[in-house]
Design a protein around this motif. Structure first.
Motif, short mmCIF file in Angstrom:
data_model
loop_
_atom_site.label_atom_id
_atom_site.label_comp_id
_atom_site.label_asym_id
_atom_site.label_seq_id
_atom_site.Cartn_x
_atom_site.Cartn_y
_atom_site.Cartn_z
N UNK A 93 14.22 2.36 13.01
CA UNK A 93 14.29 3.56 12.18
C UNK A 93 13.65 3.35 10.82
N UNK A 94 13.90 2.20 10.21
CA UNK A 94 13.28 1.91 8.92
C UNK A 94 11.77 1.84 9.08
N UNK A 95 11.32 1.16 10.12
CA UNK A 95 9.88 1.03 10.33
C UNK A 95 9.23 2.40 10.55
N UNK A 96 9.90 3.29 11.25
CA UNK A 96 9.34 4.63 11.48
C UNK A 96 9.17 5.39 10.17
N UNK A 97 10.16 5.30 9.30
CA UNK A 97 10.05 5.96 7.99
C UNK A 97 8.98 5.28 7.16
N UNK A 98 8.96 3.96 7.17
CA UNK A 98 7.96 3.19 6.42
C UNK A 98 6.54 3.56 6.86
N UNK A 99 6.32 3.63 8.16
CA UNK A 99 4.99 3.93 8.69
C UNK A 99 4.56 5.37 8.38
N UNK A 100 5.51 6.25 8.10
CA UNK A 100 5.19 7.65 7.83
C UNK A 100 5.06 7.97 6.34
N UNK A 101 5.15 6.95 5.48
CA UNK A 101 5.01 7.19 4.03
C UNK A 101 3.59 7.64 3.73
N UNK A 102 3.45 8.82 3.13
CA UNK A 102 2.11 9.25 2.73
C UNK A 102 1.54 8.29 1.67
N UNK A 103 0.25 7.99 1.72
CA UNK A 103 -0.33 7.01 0.80
C UNK A 103 -0.10 7.33 -0.68
N UNK A 155 9.33 -0.20 -4.06
CA UNK A 155 10.40 -1.15 -4.38
C UNK A 155 11.42 -1.22 -3.24
N UNK A 156 11.76 -0.06 -2.68
CA UNK A 156 12.69 -0.03 -1.54
C UNK A 156 12.07 -0.77 -0.36
N UNK A 157 10.80 -0.50 -0.08
CA UNK A 157 10.12 -1.18 1.02
C UNK A 157 10.13 -2.70 0.82
N UNK A 158 9.83 -3.14 -0.38
CA UNK A 158 9.82 -4.58 -0.66
C UNK A 158 11.20 -5.20 -0.60
N UNK A 159 12.21 -4.47 -1.08
CA UNK A 159 13.58 -4.97 -1.04
C UNK A 159 14.06 -5.19 0.39
N UNK A 160 13.81 -4.20 1.25
CA UNK A 160 14.25 -4.32 2.64
C UNK A 160 13.45 -5.41 3.36
N UNK A 204 16.50 -16.55 -7.40
CA UNK A 204 16.26 -15.23 -7.98
C UNK A 204 15.63 -14.30 -6.95
N UNK A 205 15.87 -13.00 -7.15
CA UNK A 205 15.22 -12.00 -6.30
C UNK A 205 13.72 -12.03 -6.54
N UNK A 206 12.95 -11.81 -5.49
CA UNK A 206 11.49 -11.74 -5.68
C UNK A 206 11.09 -10.41 -6.29
N UNK A 207 9.84 -10.30 -6.65
CA UNK A 207 9.29 -9.02 -7.09
C UNK A 207 9.10 -8.17 -5.84
N UNK A 208 9.84 -7.05 -5.74
CA UNK A 208 9.82 -6.22 -4.54
C UNK A 208 8.41 -5.75 -4.20
N UNK A 209 7.65 -5.39 -5.21
CA UNK A 209 6.29 -4.89 -4.96
C UNK A 209 5.39 -5.99 -4.42
N UNK A 210 5.61 -7.20 -4.88
CA UNK A 210 4.83 -8.32 -4.37
C UNK A 210 5.16 -8.58 -2.90
N UNK A 211 6.44 -8.47 -2.55
CA UNK A 211 6.85 -8.65 -1.16
C UNK A 211 6.23 -7.56 -0.28
N UNK A 212 6.24 -6.32 -0.77
CA UNK A 212 5.67 -5.20 0.00
C UNK A 212 4.17 -5.38 0.17
N UNK A 213 3.51 -5.93 -0.82
CA UNK A 213 2.08 -6.19 -0.75
C UNK A 213 1.23 -4.93 -0.77
N UNK A 214 -0.04 -5.12 -0.53
CA UNK A 214 -0.99 -3.99 -0.56
C UNK A 214 -0.80 -3.06 0.63
N UNK A 215 -0.23 -3.58 1.72
CA UNK A 215 0.03 -2.78 2.92
C UNK A 215 1.49 -3.02 3.32
#
Length: 183
Positions: free
Chosen positions: A3-13, A29-34, A53-64
């Motif tokens: 379910x998370x992946x389905x929502x993630x894959x449907x995020x408009x750019x 940030x939510x994507x990177x946190x999960x 320490x928690x990582x940088x969520x955006x870094x975890x999420x990456x460019x894609x």
């Protein structure tokens, strides 16, 4: 996770920087946190120490963020054999449980963050009633502990007749009847 992946894959750019219901966080940030949560599962399954320490969520999420999620999910899933699932781990609150028990107890967070991502990106999400029922049972015990630790917002009151999905979200400080932000 599907379910998370389905929502993630449907995020408009153009919606990755849209604000989420998590105060101070946007969709990426939510994507990177999960996704980082899966990294923690991977480490626990391997018996490896967790980072301090928690990582940088955006870094975890990456460019894609979708590709990042899928890569981490595949690695994490591959490491979840019987020995890993039986491994005893100590949680932040001091509880000692098996990895399997911890994963079962993490369902509420995954559902709530799936909803958060959907809200941030203008999507509707309705969870399977059986998943919500199981998560709500767990959440009734976890949310107060998380609230006491400052990790969960105040419970939101709901009108009579609210469904289990709304009750789950309200336990974690979400306002589920407001509808997703559009814009």
């Amino acid at each position: 996770m599907d379910g998370f992946e389905a929502v993630l894959a449907a995020v408009p750019p153009d919606r990755w920087l849209s604000p989420s219901p998590c105060e101070g966080w946007c969709a990426i940030d939510v994507a990177g946190h999960v996704t980082a949560g899966l990294l923690v599962v991977e480490l626990r399954a391997a018996g490896a120490p967790l980072p301090q320490d928690d990582p940088d969520w955006r870094e975890v999420a990456g460019a894609d963020p979708v590709a990042s999620w899928r890569a981490v999910r595949a690695r994490m899933t591959a490491g979840l054999g019987p020995e890993a699932l039986a491994r005893r781990i100590t949680l932040g609150f001091g509880d000692v449980v098996t990895l399997s028990e911890w994963l079962e107890g993490s369902l509420p967070e995954l559902l709530v963050h799936t909803w958060d991502l959907a809200q941030a990106t203008g999507q509707d999400v309705v969870f399977d009633a059986d998943l919500v029922g199981a998560a709500l049972e767990t959440a009734r015990n976890l949310a107060p502990r998380g609230r006491a630790a400052g990790l969960v917002g105040p419970e939101v009151s709901l009108p009579d007749g609210a469904g289990d999905q709304e009750r789950l979200l309200a336990l974690f400080g979400r306002t589920p009847l407001a509808g997703p932000p559009r814009g």
